[in-house]
Design an enzyme around this catalytic site. Structure first.
Site, PDB file in Angstrom:
ATOM      1  N   ASP A  23      42.013  38.513  57.493  1.00  0.00           N
ATOM      2  CA  ASP A  23      41.152  37.345  57.546  1.00  0.00           C
ATOM      3  C   ASP A  23      41.503  36.646  58.861  1.00  0.00           C
ATOM      4  O   ASP A  23      42.567  36.874  59.433  1.00  0.00           O
ATOM      5  CB  ASP A  23      41.447  36.444  56.338  1.00  0.00           C
ATOM      6  N   ASP A  40      40.712  32.794  60.004  1.00  0.00           N
ATOM      7  CA  ASP A  40      41.167  31.402  59.934  1.00  0.00           C
ATOM      8  C   ASP A  40      42.251  31.258  58.866  1.00  0.00           C
ATOM      9  O   ASP A  40      42.048  31.595  57.711  1.00  0.00           O
ATOM     10  CB  ASP A  40      39.988  30.473  59.640  1.00  0.00           C
TER      11      ASP A  40
END
Length: 184
Positions: free
Chosen positions: A11, A13
Site C-alpha cells: 500500500d 499512504d
C-alpha cells in the site's frame, strides 16, 4: 510455497509515505519515510519485485488530479532508483468508495492488474503489506501472505484487532524487509 513469486505488494499512504486524513493532495504533501524508500531498494536489490496497490479516491473527490498523482509516483520511483532499487508496477484506483469499481481495495482489481502486468499466473504466496484491514483483505483474497505495519493507520488497525488472524505485524516497512531478507 517454493514456487511463490518473489513479490511484495505495498500500500502507499501510511506504508511508504506519511498518511493524512485530509489526503495527500500535492507533491509537497507527499512525504516519504526514508526507511521505506531504502527498504524498497533493499528488497529490489535482493531480487524481490516490489509493486504498489493504492486507493486514491482523492481524484474522484476532486482534491487532486491524475497528473499530480503521476508526479508523486515519478518522485517515488526516482527516490527508489537513487537508492539502487526499482518498482515493478504502481496500480492505483482513482474511484470513490461508492463508485462500485472492482479496483478499490478490499476488492482485488489492483492486485489483478499487478498480476497481469508482471506476467504471473497467480499471486499465491506473495506478500501484501498495508496499514489497513482493506489492504490485507485485498491481498488475502488473491492468496497473498499479509503484513500489517504500525505506521500510518496501522496502530489503529492493530488496536481494533479484527481480521488480523493471518497477519504478521511489524513496526514499519523497514522492519518487515529486515525480517524477510533474513529468511533467505
Amino acid at each position: 510455497m517454493p514456487n511463490a513469486p518473489r513479490l511484495v505488494i505495498l500500500d502507499r499512504d501510511g506504508v511508504i509515505n506519511r498518511d493524512s486524513d485530509a489526503y495527500i493532495k500535492s507533491l509537497d504533501e507527499w512525504i516519504p519515510y526514508p526507511s521505506s524508500i531504502e527498504a524498497i531498494a533493499r528488497l529490489s536489490r535482493a531480487g524481490w519485485q516490489v509493486a504498489i496497490a493504492t486507493n486514491q479516491s482523492g481524484i474522484a473527490r476532486g482534491y487532486y488530479d491524475e497528473t499530480t498523482l503521476a508526479a508523486m509516483h515519478t518522485e517515488l520511483e526516482r527516490l527508489v532508483a537513487a537508492a539502487g532499487g526499482e518498482i515493478a508496477h504502481i496500480a492505483y484506483c482513482p474511484h470513490g468508495p461508492d463508485d462500485g469499481c472492482n479496483c478499490r481495495k478490499p476488492r482485488p482489481g489492483l492486485l489483478e492488474e499487478i498480476r497481469t502486468r508482471l506476467g504471473l499466473d497467480s499471486l499465491e504466496g506473495s506478500w501484501i503489506v498495508g496499514d489497513s484491514l482493506r489492504d490485507l483483505q485485498a491481498g488475502e483474497s488473491m492468496g497473498c501472505r499479509s503484513v500489517l505495519v504500525r505506521t500510518g493507520k496501522g496502530s489503529r488497525t492493530e488496536a481494533n484487532g479484527s481480521g488480523l488472524e493471518n497477519a504478521q505485524i511489524f513496526n514499519d516497512l523497514a522492519a518487515f524487509a529486515d525480517w524477510l531478507l533474513s529468511q533467505a
